[in-house]
Scaffold this motif. Structure first.
Motif, PDB file in Angstrom:
ATOM      1  N   VAL A  21      18.591   8.592  43.827  1.00 21.00           N
ATOM      2  CA  VAL A  21      17.270   7.968  43.881  1.00 21.00           C
ATOM      3  C   VAL A  21      16.217   9.006  44.269  1.00 21.00           C
ATOM      4  O   VAL A  21      15.141   9.080  43.656  1.00 21.00           O
ATOM      5  CB  VAL A  21      17.254   6.777  44.878  1.00 21.00           C
ATOM      6  N   VAL A  22      16.527   9.818  45.271  1.00 20.26           N
ATOM      7  CA  VAL A  22      15.587  10.856  45.721  1.00 20.26           C
ATOM      8  C   VAL A  22      15.317  11.848  44.597  1.00 20.26           C
ATOM      9  O   VAL A  22      14.172  12.253  44.375  1.00 20.26           O
ATOM     10  CB  VAL A  22      16.135  11.575  46.986  1.00 20.26           C
ATOM     11  N   GLY A  72      -2.184  14.635  47.610  1.00 24.73           N
ATOM     12  CA  GLY A  72      -1.498  13.350  47.522  1.00 24.73           C
ATOM     13  C   GLY A  72      -0.447  13.267  48.607  1.00 24.73           C
ATOM     14  O   GLY A  72      -0.018  14.266  49.174  1.00 24.73           O
ATOM     15  N   TYR A  73      -0.046  12.040  48.911  1.00 30.01           N
ATOM     16  CA  TYR A  73       0.967  11.797  49.944  1.00 30.01           C
ATOM     17  C   TYR A  73       1.928  10.741  49.429  1.00 30.01           C
ATOM     18  O   TYR A  73       1.517   9.742  48.826  1.00 30.01           O
ATOM     19  CB  TYR A  73       0.305  11.316  51.236  1.00 30.01           C
ATOM     20  N   VAL A  74       3.222  10.936  49.699  1.00 30.84           N
ATOM     21  CA  VAL A  74       4.251   9.960  49.332  1.00 30.84           C
ATOM     22  C   VAL A  74       5.082   9.645  50.567  1.00 30.84           C
ATOM     23  O   VAL A  74       5.596  10.547  51.230  1.00 30.84           O
ATOM     24  CB  VAL A  74       5.170  10.501  48.208  1.00 30.84           C
ATOM     25  N   ASN A  75       5.225   8.363  50.850  1.00 31.91           N
ATOM     26  CA  ASN A  75       6.064   7.892  51.946  1.00 31.91           C
ATOM     27  C   ASN A  75       7.477   7.698  51.391  1.00 31.91           C
ATOM     28  O   ASN A  75       7.775   6.692  50.745  1.00 31.91           O
ATOM     29  CB  ASN A  75       5.502   6.582  52.503  1.00 31.91           C
ATOM     30  N   SER A  76       8.357   8.655  51.647  1.00 27.52           N
ATOM     31  CA  SER A  76       9.718   8.640  51.092  1.00 27.52           C
ATOM     32  C   SER A  76      10.508   7.417  51.545  1.00 27.52           C
ATOM     33  O   SER A  76      11.252   6.819  50.761  1.00 27.52           O
ATOM     34  CB  SER A  76      10.473   9.895  51.511  1.00 27.52           C
ATOM     35  N   GLU A  77      10.347   7.057  52.800  1.00 31.77           N
ATOM     36  CA  GLU A  77      11.070   5.903  53.337  1.00 31.77           C
ATOM     37  C   GLU A  77      10.702   4.636  52.571  1.00 31.77           C
ATOM     38  O   GLU A  77      11.557   3.821  52.242  1.00 31.77           O
ATOM     39  CB  GLU A  77      10.757   5.742  54.823  1.00 31.77           C
ATOM     40  N   LEU A 101      12.341   4.620  49.177  1.00 28.82           N
ATOM     41  CA  LEU A 101      13.761   4.282  49.273  1.00 28.82           C
ATOM     42  C   LEU A 101      13.978   2.819  49.659  1.00 28.82           C
ATOM     43  O   LEU A 101      15.061   2.272  49.461  1.00 28.82           O
ATOM     44  CB  LEU A 101      14.461   5.191  50.284  1.00 28.82           C
ATOM     45  N   ARG A 102      12.976   2.185  50.185  1.00 27.00           N
ATOM     46  CA  ARG A 102      13.088   0.786  50.584  1.00 27.00           C
ATOM     47  C   ARG A 102      12.620  -0.159  49.476  1.00 27.00           C
ATOM     48  O   ARG A 102      13.186  -1.231  49.292  1.00 27.00           O
ATOM     49  CB  ARG A 102      12.267   0.573  51.855  1.00 27.00           C
ATOM     50  N   GLU A 103      11.601   0.239  48.708  1.00 34.32           N
ATOM     51  CA  GLU A 103      10.948  -0.685  47.790  1.00 34.32           C
ATOM     52  C   GLU A 103      11.238  -0.455  46.301  1.00 34.32           C
ATOM     53  O   GLU A 103      11.046  -1.371  45.508  1.00 34.32           O
ATOM     54  CB  GLU A 103       9.435  -0.651  48.008  1.00 34.32           C
ATOM     55  N   ALA A 104      11.668   0.722  45.925  1.00 29.44           N
ATOM     56  CA  ALA A 104      11.918   0.994  44.504  1.00 29.44           C
ATOM     57  C   ALA A 104      13.133   0.198  44.020  1.00 29.44           C
ATOM     58  O   ALA A 104      14.131   0.069  44.734  1.00 29.44           O
ATOM     59  CB  ALA A 104      12.137   2.487  44.277  1.00 29.44           C
ATOM     60  N   ASN A 105      13.025  -0.349  42.809  1.00 27.93           N
ATOM     61  CA  ASN A 105      14.133  -1.130  42.244  1.00 27.93           C
ATOM     62  C   ASN A 105      15.411  -0.317  42.169  1.00 27.93           C
ATOM     63  O   ASN A 105      16.508  -0.844  42.376  1.00 27.93           O
ATOM     64  CB  ASN A 105      13.760  -1.655  40.854  1.00 27.93           C
ATOM     65  N   ILE A 157       6.399   4.425  43.198  1.00 29.40           N
ATOM     66  CA  ILE A 157       7.317   3.277  43.118  1.00 29.40           C
ATOM     67  C   ILE A 157       7.144   2.573  41.770  1.00 29.40           C
ATOM     68  O   ILE A 157       8.130   2.252  41.095  1.00 29.40           O
ATOM     69  CB  ILE A 157       7.082   2.301  44.295  1.00 29.40           C
ATOM     70  N   ASP A 158       5.897   2.340  41.360  1.00 27.43           N
ATOM     71  CA  ASP A 158       5.643   1.664  40.083  1.00 27.43           C
ATOM     72  C   ASP A 158       6.183   2.475  38.907  1.00 27.43           C
ATOM     73  O   ASP A 158       6.755   1.915  37.973  1.00 27.43           O
ATOM     74  CB  ASP A 158       4.146   1.410  39.907  1.00 27.43           C
ATOM     75  N   THR A 159       6.019   3.786  38.955  1.00 29.61           N
ATOM     76  CA  THR A 159       6.531   4.645  37.886  1.00 29.61           C
ATOM     77  C   THR A 159       8.059   4.615  37.848  1.00 29.61           C
ATOM     78  O   THR A 159       8.653   4.522  36.767  1.00 29.61           O
ATOM     79  CB  THR A 159       6.021   6.095  38.052  1.00 29.61           C
ATOM     80  N   LEU A 160       8.673   4.673  39.026  1.00 33.29           N
ATOM     81  CA  LEU A 160      10.137   4.572  39.093  1.00 33.29           C
ATOM     82  C   LEU A 160      10.611   3.244  38.539  1.00 33.29           C
ATOM     83  O   LEU A 160      11.596   3.179  37.800  1.00 33.29           O
ATOM     84  CB  LEU A 160      10.615   4.711  40.545  1.00 33.29           C
ATOM     85  N   ASN A 161       9.933   2.148  38.911  1.00 35.04           N
ATOM     86  CA  ASN A 161      10.327   0.822  38.470  1.00 35.04           C
ATOM     87  C   ASN A 161      10.143   0.643  36.962  1.00 35.04           C
ATOM     88  O   ASN A 161      10.860  -0.131  36.338  1.00 35.04           O
ATOM     89  CB  ASN A 161       9.545  -0.259  39.223  1.00 35.04           C
ATOM     90  N   ALA A 162       9.195   1.350  36.379  1.00 34.52           N
ATOM     91  CA  ALA A 162       8.934   1.251  34.948  1.00 34.52           C
ATOM     92  C   ALA A 162       9.989   1.993  34.131  1.00 34.52           C
ATOM     93  O   ALA A 162      10.184   1.686  32.957  1.00 34.52           O
ATOM     94  CB  ALA A 162       7.547   1.790  34.625  1.00 34.52           C
TER      95      ALA A 162
END
Length: 168
Positions: free
Chosen positions: A123-124, A29-34, A37-41, A161-166
């Motif tokens: 956030v990180v 899997g791959y996660v774009n950290s930037e 940090l830009r899109e998560a609520n 991002i979706d999991t963080l937002n939930a």
């Protein structure tokens, strides 16, 4: 000579990794950290919090800067008609005000940077916990962050991002 040896070792390592991958299916899997940090609520909320906390000081600094610029222009305009002692006094005053303004701007920038690091660090930390949860739940072998080139097939950034937002 040394570089040929290093190339040979690197090639051998790549070949053994390739053989391992063929022999056993691995899940990457791959996660774009930037992007997280830009899109998560949570990150957006942190940014708004920082703007609210530091916006007033920034406005005050800009107002002081504008005042200083106006005073400097006025001195430049009045300089030919002023006595030398008065002109020197005003110049010293402007230099002192400018020095004070620069000090305040540095302090503001340092405070902002420190608070930004604190907020983004939180956030990180939460994002890393979410990534670990996804890693465990979906049985990934490896999740990478911030690679140069990545296939959309392995990109799980939106899921993070979706999991963080939930979460609340």
């Amino acid at each position: 000579m040394k570089s040929k040896l290093l190339k040979s070792v690197a090639l051998a390592a790549m070949m053994s990794v390739s053989a391992f991958c063929v022999a056993q299916e691995i899940k990457i899997g791959y996660v774009n950290s930037e992007r997280v940090l830009r899109e998560a609520n949570l990150a957006k909320t942190a940014q708004l919090k920082l703007e609210a906390e530091f916006g007033k000081r920034e406005k005050e600094l800009k107002d002081q800067e504008t005042k200083l610029r106006g005073a400097a222009e006025k001195l430049e305009k009045d300089a030919p008609t002023l006595a030398e002692a008065e002109r020197n006094r005003r110049q010293r005053d402007l230099v002192e005000v400018d020095r004070d303004l620069q000090r305040k701007r540095r302090e503001w920038q340092e405070d902002l940077t420190q608070r930004k690091n604190e907020e983004l660090g939180a956030v990180v930390e939460r994002a890393n916990r979410v990534i670990k949860q996804i890693f465990d739940a979906e049985k990934y072998d490896i999740i990478l962050q911030d690679a140069l080139n990545v296939s959309a097939r392995v990109d799980i950034t939106k899921k993070v991002i979706d999991t963080l937002n939930a979460q609340k």
